[in-house]
Design a protein around this motif. Sequence first.
Motif, PDB file in Angstrom:
ATOM      1  N   VAL A 151       0.804  -0.876   0.125  1.00 31.55           N
ATOM      2  CA  VAL A 151       0.241   0.064   0.053  1.00 31.55           C
ATOM      3  C   VAL A 151       1.146   0.904   0.304  1.00 31.55           C
ATOM      4  O   VAL A 151       1.767   1.560   1.210  1.00 31.55           O
ATOM      5  CB  VAL A 151      -0.255   0.205   1.155  1.00 31.55           C
ATOM      6  CG1 VAL A 151      -0.478  -0.123   2.373  1.00 31.55           C
ATOM      7  CG2 VAL A 151      -1.830   1.717   0.834  1.00 31.55           C
ATOM      8  N   VAL A 152       0.312   2.186  -0.840  1.00 32.62           N
ATOM      9  CA  VAL A 152       1.395   3.552  -1.009  1.00 32.62           C
ATOM     10  C   VAL A 152       0.446   4.551  -0.673  1.00 32.62           C
ATOM     11  O   VAL A 152      -0.801   4.416  -0.792  1.00 32.62           O
ATOM     12  CB  VAL A 152       1.564   3.550  -2.536  1.00 32.62           C
ATOM     13  CG1 VAL A 152       2.430   5.093  -2.578  1.00 32.62           C
ATOM     14  CG2 VAL A 152       3.121   2.195  -2.959  1.00 32.62           C
ATOM     15  N   ARG A 153       0.550   5.577   0.407  1.00 31.92           N
ATOM     16  CA  ARG A 153       0.294   6.465   1.111  1.00 31.92           C
ATOM     17  C   ARG A 153       1.387   7.588   0.204  1.00 31.92           C
ATOM     18  O   ARG A 153       2.534   7.830   0.778  1.00 31.92           O
ATOM     19  CB  ARG A 153       0.203   6.455   2.645  1.00 31.92           C
ATOM     20  CG  ARG A 153      -0.587   8.019   2.869  1.00 31.92           C
ATOM     21  CD  ARG A 153      -0.379   8.046   4.635  1.00 31.92           C
ATOM     22  NE  ARG A 153      -1.244   8.954   4.783  1.00 31.92           N
ATOM     23  CZ  ARG A 153      -1.014  10.097   5.372  1.00 31.92           C
ATOM     24  NH1 ARG A 153       0.790  10.012   4.940  1.00 31.92           N
ATOM     25  NH2 ARG A 153      -1.215  11.313   4.954  1.00 31.92           N
ATOM     26  N   TRP A 154       0.497   8.634   0.271  1.00 31.05           N
ATOM     27  CA  TRP A 154       1.597   9.963  -0.286  1.00 31.05           C
ATOM     28  C   TRP A 154       0.254  11.401   0.166  1.00 31.05           C
ATOM     29  O   TRP A 154      -0.835  11.087  -0.713  1.00 31.05           O
ATOM     30  CB  TRP A 154       1.459   9.894  -2.079  1.00 31.05           C
ATOM     31  CG  TRP A 154       2.015  11.249  -2.738  1.00 31.05           C
ATOM     32  CD1 TRP A 154       3.485  11.616  -2.037  1.00 31.05           C
ATOM     33  CD2 TRP A 154       1.445  12.084  -3.383  1.00 31.05           C
ATOM     34  NE1 TRP A 154       4.221  12.136  -2.479  1.00 31.05           N
ATOM     35  CE2 TRP A 154       2.798  13.183  -3.409  1.00 31.05           C
ATOM     36  CE3 TRP A 154       0.422  12.563  -3.791  1.00 31.05           C
ATOM     37  CZ2 TRP A 154       2.445  13.949  -5.050  1.00 31.05           C
ATOM     38  CZ3 TRP A 154       0.579  13.803  -4.625  1.00 31.05           C
ATOM     39  CH2 TRP A 154       1.399  14.670  -4.995  1.00 31.05           C
ATOM     40  N   GLU A 188       6.285  13.614  -6.145  1.00 27.29           N
ATOM     41  CA  GLU A 188       5.167  12.428  -6.912  1.00 27.29           C
ATOM     42  C   GLU A 188       5.403  10.970  -6.434  1.00 27.29           C
ATOM     43  O   GLU A 188       6.296  10.918  -6.120  1.00 27.29           O
ATOM     44  CB  GLU A 188       5.433  12.389  -8.080  1.00 27.29           C
ATOM     45  CG  GLU A 188       5.486  13.855  -8.794  1.00 27.29           C
ATOM     46  CD  GLU A 188       4.286  14.439  -9.370  1.00 27.29           C
ATOM     47  OE1 GLU A 188       3.027  14.227  -8.967  1.00 27.29           O
ATOM     48  OE2 GLU A 188       4.557  16.012  -8.806  1.00 27.29           O
ATOM     49  N   PRO A 189       4.115  10.592  -6.530  1.00 29.90           N
ATOM     50  CA  PRO A 189       4.656   9.178  -5.745  1.00 29.90           C
ATOM     51  C   PRO A 189       5.027   8.499  -6.416  1.00 29.90           C
ATOM     52  O   PRO A 189       4.237   8.624  -8.073  1.00 29.90           O
ATOM     53  CB  PRO A 189       2.810   9.363  -5.656  1.00 29.90           C
ATOM     54  CG  PRO A 189       2.152   9.786  -6.905  1.00 29.90           C
ATOM     55  CD  PRO A 189       3.266  11.190  -6.371  1.00 29.90           C
ATOM     56  N   LEU A 225      -3.043   5.335  -1.157  1.00 29.55           N
ATOM     57  CA  LEU A 225      -3.994   6.077  -0.818  1.00 29.55           C
ATOM     58  C   LEU A 225      -3.700   7.755  -0.435  1.00 29.55           C
ATOM     59  O   LEU A 225      -1.955   7.937  -0.484  1.00 29.55           O
ATOM     60  CB  LEU A 225      -3.760   6.038   1.279  1.00 29.55           C
ATOM     61  CG  LEU A 225      -4.366   4.453   1.823  1.00 29.55           C
ATOM     62  CD1 LEU A 225      -3.742   4.182   2.881  1.00 29.55           C
ATOM     63  CD2 LEU A 225      -5.819   4.966   1.596  1.00 29.55           C
ATOM     64  N   ALA A 226      -4.496   8.776  -0.913  1.00 30.15           N
ATOM     65  CA  ALA A 226      -4.059   9.499  -1.787  1.00 30.15           C
ATOM     66  C   ALA A 226      -6.006  10.368  -0.956  1.00 30.15           C
ATOM     67  O   ALA A 226      -6.281   9.811  -0.698  1.00 30.15           O
ATOM     68  CB  ALA A 226      -3.444   9.780  -2.995  1.00 30.15           C
ATOM     69  N   ASP A 227      -5.391  12.276  -1.516  1.00 25.70           N
ATOM     70  CA  ASP A 227      -6.525  12.439  -1.637  1.00 25.70           C
ATOM     71  C   ASP A 227      -7.600  12.455  -3.163  1.00 25.70           C
ATOM     72  O   ASP A 227      -8.802  12.689  -2.626  1.00 25.70           O
ATOM     73  CB  ASP A 227      -6.286  14.571  -1.791  1.00 25.70           C
ATOM     74  CG  ASP A 227      -5.024  14.757  -0.977  1.00 25.70           C
ATOM     75  OD1 ASP A 227      -5.275  14.249   0.248  1.00 25.70           O
ATOM     76  OD2 ASP A 227      -4.456  15.608  -0.683  1.00 25.70           O
ATOM     77  N   THR A 253      -5.394  11.238   3.967  1.00 24.44           N
ATOM     78  CA  THR A 253      -5.434  10.561   2.616  1.00 24.44           C
ATOM     79  C   THR A 253      -6.931   9.945   2.724  1.00 24.44           C
ATOM     80  O   THR A 253      -6.540   8.497   1.964  1.00 24.44           O
ATOM     81  CB  THR A 253      -3.965   9.649   2.381  1.00 24.44           C
ATOM     82  OG1 THR A 253      -3.565   9.239   2.822  1.00 24.44           O
ATOM     83  CG2 THR A 253      -3.054  11.062   2.204  1.00 24.44           C
ATOM     84  N   PRO A 254      -7.823   9.954   2.561  1.00 24.15           N
ATOM     85  CA  PRO A 254      -8.821   9.425   2.359  1.00 24.15           C
ATOM     86  C   PRO A 254      -9.414   9.119   1.312  1.00 24.15           C
ATOM     87  O   PRO A 254     -10.259   7.763   1.453  1.00 24.15           O
ATOM     88  CB  PRO A 254     -10.068  10.096   2.450  1.00 24.15           C
ATOM     89  CG  PRO A 254     -10.172  11.962   2.282  1.00 24.15           C
ATOM     90  CD  PRO A 254      -8.191  11.939   2.019  1.00 24.15           C
TER      91      PRO A 254
END
Length: 398
Positions: free
Chosen positions: A62-65, A253-254, A275-277, A314-315
């Motif tokens: 899982v990537v969160r940015w 940048e992700p 996960l991002a905006d 980051t919903p």
Amino acid sequence: MAGFLRFEQARARRHLRVLTVLLALLGVQLGTQLVAPAYACGCGAMLPDARQRVQVDREESVVRWDGGREQIVMRLTVGGDARRAAWIMPVPHRATVRLGDPGVFDELASATAPVHRDRHYFWPRDGDWPFDSTDGDTAGAPPRADAAAPGVGVVGRQRLGPFDVARLTATDPDALEGWLRDNGFTFPERLRVALRPYVELGWEYVAIRLAPDATQTPSGSPSPSPSPSYGLPSGGVLAGALDPLHLSFAAEEPVYPMRLSRLAATPQSLGLYVLADHRMEPRSRIGGERPEVTFAGRLTTAGSGPLARLAQGTPYLTAITQEFPEPSRISGDHELTRAATDTPYQQVIHDGRLLMVGGVPAWLLTVGGGLVLATGAAVVVFRTRGRRRTATFVRATS
């Protein structure tokens, strides 16, 4: 006679040359099998000890940015006969590493699960009465600091549960290769070439190996027994689901590192949560099939669970899958970008169900009812004809 002997000698020499070539090829093949290969996974390379093998059976990431910092939580499930292995992952900036919470993947699986809807059919199929030969339901599918070699800077090393983690800066793949070998890592030659683009970009590396003494806790005190989640079952073979690792680093940048996956000898599958905006998508295919979104939407997870903590700020969650039938065609890393819209999406799986009425198959009621009506009609016709014959007989005899 002399000519015949010369012919036989020439034929024997040809056979000997063919046999020599075959033995040489066999030697090369055996030599290749005795060298520990590098097994690519989604965002790195897994390296076993010499003459041992390890494979990544499953990878979840899982990537969160949040616009300036990226976090990657990654869990590997591995198999093979290796007692020790290393994982090399390139990162664009200096990374912090800690153990992740495995519960986040359970919550992600629940949040992105497909919606099941019934789709009824009329006529019985295999598994329905009277064709039910078997029982059961059917359902639809779905990684102590030693002196560093020249060109490599050790910016940190730590023990995290079963992992020995080193964070390195490298300006020369040869120097990185030498440092890793000096510190117990097997480093195939072809991986040096694969890492060159990251060296040219000035990236750093996270080098992780499973600590040989997995019965020690992070504080150094002995543990009663190896933890099953450490991937060390009886016999000390590296197998099973490893504890997740949580990496965090600055990112304009992700990006999800994928170049090393081109070393894989078999087709690769990527499953990635982002996960991002907003809804996110890969900028290109990077040599694989078209990426598919399996879920997109704003999380409604509340409370203090691992997913709620990770997703705070980051919903929007996007789940992406992609197939790489020919890993050698992978041309770069996955750059993630905002999608054109935040349109939500969720998979729908239609489960076939036999149409029932009051617990009775509708087809049986229909067929049974039709038979009753047909029987009734036949009886009426038979009786009507019988009466007519009787009336005719009476007239004829009167």
